[in-house]
Design a protein around this motif. Structure first.
Motif, PDB file in Angstrom:
ATOM      1  N   LEU A  39      -6.643   0.317  -5.734  1.00 24.64           N
ATOM      2  CA  LEU A  39      -5.633   1.721  -4.840  1.00 24.64           C
ATOM      3  C   LEU A  39      -6.847   1.258  -3.751  1.00 24.64           C
ATOM      4  O   LEU A  39      -8.154   1.610  -3.701  1.00 24.64           O
ATOM      5  CB  LEU A  39      -6.067   2.460  -5.972  1.00 24.64           C
TER       6      LEU A  39
ATOM      7  N   LEU B  61       1.185  -1.290   0.464  1.00 20.67           N
ATOM      8  CA  LEU B  61      -0.267   0.125  -0.125  1.00 20.67           C
ATOM      9  C   LEU B  61       0.552   0.993   0.045  1.00 20.67           C
ATOM     10  O   LEU B  61       1.191   1.807  -0.844  1.00 20.67           O
ATOM     11  CB  LEU B  61      -0.867   0.330   1.440  1.00 20.67           C
TER      12      LEU B  61
ATOM     13  N   ALA C  17      -4.326   7.395   2.862  1.00 18.23           N
ATOM     14  CA  ALA C  17      -4.198   6.015   3.425  1.00 18.23           C
ATOM     15  C   ALA C  17      -3.188   5.226   4.015  1.00 18.23           C
ATOM     16  O   ALA C  17      -2.918   4.326   4.406  1.00 18.23           O
ATOM     17  CB  ALA C  17      -4.277   5.537   1.790  1.00 18.23           C
ATOM     18  N   ILE C  18      -2.143   6.071   3.473  1.00 18.66           N
ATOM     19  CA  ILE C  18      -0.512   6.024   3.942  1.00 18.66           C
ATOM     20  C   ILE C  18      -0.522   5.979   5.532  1.00 18.66           C
ATOM     21  O   ILE C  18      -0.137   5.146   6.175  1.00 18.66           O
ATOM     22  CB  ILE C  18       0.053   6.960   3.375  1.00 18.66           C
TER      23      ILE C  18
ATOM     24  N   HIS D  77      -6.750   4.240  -1.023  1.00 16.41           N
ATOM     25  CA  HIS D  77      -7.629   4.865  -1.530  1.00 16.41           C
ATOM     26  C   HIS D  77      -8.608   5.925  -2.112  1.00 16.41           C
ATOM     27  O   HIS D  77      -9.515   6.037  -1.572  1.00 16.41           O
ATOM     28  CB  HIS D  77      -6.705   6.784  -1.866  1.00 16.41           C
TER      29      HIS D  77
ATOM     30  N   LEU E 225      -4.367   9.489  -0.454  1.00 11.36           N
ATOM     31  CA  LEU E 225      -3.499   9.071  -1.086  1.00 11.36           C
ATOM     32  C   LEU E 225      -2.511   9.049   0.112  1.00 11.36           C
ATOM     33  O   LEU E 225      -2.373   7.831   1.070  1.00 11.36           O
ATOM     34  CB  LEU E 225      -2.386   9.381  -1.879  1.00 11.36           C
TER      35      LEU E 225
ATOM     36  N   SER F 221       0.907   3.515  -3.474  1.00 14.84           N
ATOM     37  CA  SER F 221       0.758   4.946  -2.831  1.00 14.84           C
ATOM     38  C   SER F 221       1.399   6.280  -2.943  1.00 14.84           C
ATOM     39  O   SER F 221       0.719   7.501  -3.359  1.00 14.84           O
ATOM     40  CB  SER F 221      -0.316   5.284  -1.398  1.00 14.84           C
TER      41      SER F 221
ATOM     42  N   TYR G 131       2.266   7.298  -6.798  1.00 17.43           N
ATOM     43  CA  TYR G 131       0.595   7.832  -7.135  1.00 17.43           C
ATOM     44  C   TYR G 131       1.083   9.285  -6.513  1.00 17.43           C
ATOM     45  O   TYR G 131       0.024   9.838  -7.100  1.00 17.43           O
ATOM     46  CB  TYR G 131      -0.381   6.986  -6.549  1.00 17.43           C
TER      47      TYR G 131
END
Length: 588
Positions: free
Chosen positions: A261, A124, A415-416, A263, A412, A128, A131
């Motif tokens: 993905l 992930l 998410a990280i 996020h 993103l 991410s 991205y």
């Protein structure tokens, strides 16, 4: 009022709105930080998902890539749209039924393994971060132009803005900010497109204008564009693609990457129940379609406008003199994203495809090389200026471009940070960490991620959409197969899932690094990124689909040679596959 002041008004007003929302919706708990409290309305969530989805790659770079490559780059449209449908139908409702905060949550519990959770966290973060490099690159392009600073300064400003509202508000602040950002970006994208479509075709719907007649010449717009690019040594805009295998693999890579993905997936944990997750997906598709149906027209018209600006009398006649170049060219030159070199000393701007096949024609015209370098990422942002649209339209698209880049960057980064704070720290290292402590770790990790993304954004491995495509390949090769097998296969066990994710991730990363530089560090590539060097003609951007196949094969093979999952895990899979009656998202 000058253009710079108008840009500041539009951009400043939109930022004031985002900051106000972030302060109003400040997260006070981990549930609000990770899933906005789990009570977002499906329509609002669909709008926020669309903003999260339509990143700098979609708003800024996708049309630029289509403009440069024509039909060959329509794979971006097909892959991203098809992938979203895949996500909405095969993953979103089932993961919402599971009811956890994050993708590693699902993988760790489904495959009953802390190691699987940690591998998912690594996948992930790698996907991410890659991205978000693309988003920061796009944000830097937009800020540099509209605030009239250099590209790196623009990128730093973007990082500061994202840091403020993402770190403060978490998912709760991001969700409502993204609703506002969607409204800004869709208006900013469609209004200039309507103006330009009316100018070139007398049709106010851009998607229809694309297939209408060019007003000045009376022939179809695409035919006119084909004629212009052909006269300058470029391939026909509507030309077919020779390497069908690479095109198919690239489309598949974007599709499965979309579905993997994190996020976007975590957005479906913010709604109250499973039915709302399905409705959110449907509404998001409607909101996304508004931009994606317009993008091909924007790309084609931008390419034609650019070439007719340089060759006002036609591609076979003399180009404009450099001293008489339009104001918008001078403005973009200050950002470093348009560069001119007078190679033959005639004071005119030669812009053509400087390839051996066109060398004889170029020599006959007295040309000694292409003299204009135009960064593809600027075409959408420069389009209103190229078409001489009103100043307020330029200001509007400035705000829209920034909204697109910042909305996805924020998603993103969330998410990280959730992967580090919730899955790594709370899930593995310190299960007894307090809610307040976890929230602090989430914000600190988001800050670190912003710093890393900003640094890498200053030296990206490609245009914004190309960098994003790499992230999709990584997510598709590592996370998507694990999610699919976790939902639809009772037989795949933890050992198989771990082996599959590692195999898919490592193979894909190595292939990408060989051509684009190890860890994206400039100058470290082992081979030139050209079709002659690619394995079986497969581009690094397309290898995610191959990595996914490797992941599936390794996971099923290892699982068949080891013990099946426990009975309670098989029952869990059975339960998740019937997505009815899920409650709110819960912690461990």
């Amino acid at each position: 009022m000058d253009q710079f002041t108008i840009n500041l008004l539009f951009v400043g007003s939109s930022f004031a709105l985002y900051f106000g929302i972030a302060i109003w919706a400040r997260a006070g708990s981990t549930k609000e930080f990770y899933v906005a409290g789990g009570g977002v309305h499906p329509v609002l969530n669909g709008m926020a998902t669309a903003a999260d989805w339509m990143s700098a790659a979609s708003f800024i770079s996708m049309a630029g890539l289509i403009a440069a490559g024509g039909y060959a780059n329509s794979t971006f449209l097909m892959g991203w749209t098809g992938g979203y449908v895949l996500l909405a139908m095969l993953l979103a409702p089932y993961l919402r039924k599971f009811g956890k905060f994050t993708v590693p949550d699902f993988i760790g519990d489904r495959f009953y393994s802390q190691t699987a959770r940690l591998v998912a966290v690594a996948c992930l973060i790698i996907a991410s971060v890659t991205y978000v490099i693309g988003q920061m690159t796009g944000a830097g392009v937009a800020f540099s132009r509209f605030l009239e600073v250099d590209n790196d300064t623009g990128l730093i400003i973007a990082a500061v803005v994202v840091f403020f509202y993402a770190v403060l508000g978490g998912m709760k602040g991001i969700t409502y900010t993204q609703v506002a950002q969607y409204v800004v970006l869709i208006i900013a994208y469609t209004i200039p497109a309507v103006f330009i479509s009316l100018q070139l075709t007398d049709t106010f719907i851009p998607a229809i204008g694309l297939f209408s007649n060019h007003t000045e010449s009376g022939i179809p717009l695409l035919q006119k564009l084909d004629e212009v690019v052909r006269e300058l040594g470029f391939q026909d805009y509507t030309a077919d693609v020779d390497n069908k295998l690479n095109m198919i693999l690239f489309t598949l890579s974007l599709m499965i990457g979309t579905a993997g993905l994190p996020h976007v997936i975590i957005r479906f944990f913010t709604v109250p129940k499973v039915a709302d997750a399905r409705w959110s997906a449907g509404w998001a598709l409607v909101f996304i379609a508004l931009l994606y149906l317009t993008a091909p027209a924007v790309a084609s018209m931008a390419r034609l406008n650019l070439l007719t600006t340089i060759y006002p009398s036609g591609p076979t006649e003399q180009p404009i003199e450099y001293a008489e170049r339009p104001d918008w060219v001078q403005t973009w030159e200050t950002t470093g994203l348009i560069k001119f070199e007078d190679k033959n000393g005639d004071g005119r701007v030669q812009f053509y495809n400087d390839v051996p096949a066109f060398q004889e024609e170029a020599t006959a015209r007295g040309w000694e090389g292409n003299e204009l370098d135009v960064n593809r990422d600027i075409l959408v942002l420069a389009n209103p200026e190229i078409a001489n649209l009103p100043s307020w339209v330029i200001g509007l698209i400035a705000a829209g471009g920034l909204a697109a880049a910042l909305s996805t960057a924020a998603g993103l980064l969330l998410a990280i940070s959730s992967a580090i704070s919730h899955d790594l720290i709370k899930g593995s290292i310190n299960p007894n960490i307090s809610d307040k402590g976890e929230l602090k770790v989430a914000r600190v990790s988001m800050f670190v991620a912003i710093v890393v993304a900003t640094y890498l954004g200053m030296n990206p491995p490609g245009f914004a959409a190309q960098v994003v495509a790499l992230a999709f390949g990584i997510a598709g090769a590592s996370l998507f197969p694990a999610l699919m097998m976790g939902i639809f296969s009772k037989r795949v066990n933890g050992t198989g899932a771990i082996a599959g994710m590692l195999a898919g991730l490592v193979c894909t990363l190595v292939y990408i690094f060989l051509f684009l530089g190890w860890f994206f560090i400039p100058g470290t590539a082992s081979f030139a990124n050209t079709p002659d060097n690619w394995l079986f003609g497969i581009s690094p951007l397309s290898f995610g689909a191959v990595g996914a196949v490797i992941n599936f094969v390794v996971a099923f093979t290892v699982s068949s040679m080891t013990a099946p999952p426990p009975k309670e895990i098989q029952d869990l899979v059975e339960s998740v596959r019937y997505p009815q009656g899920a409650g709110g998202a819960v912690d461990h």
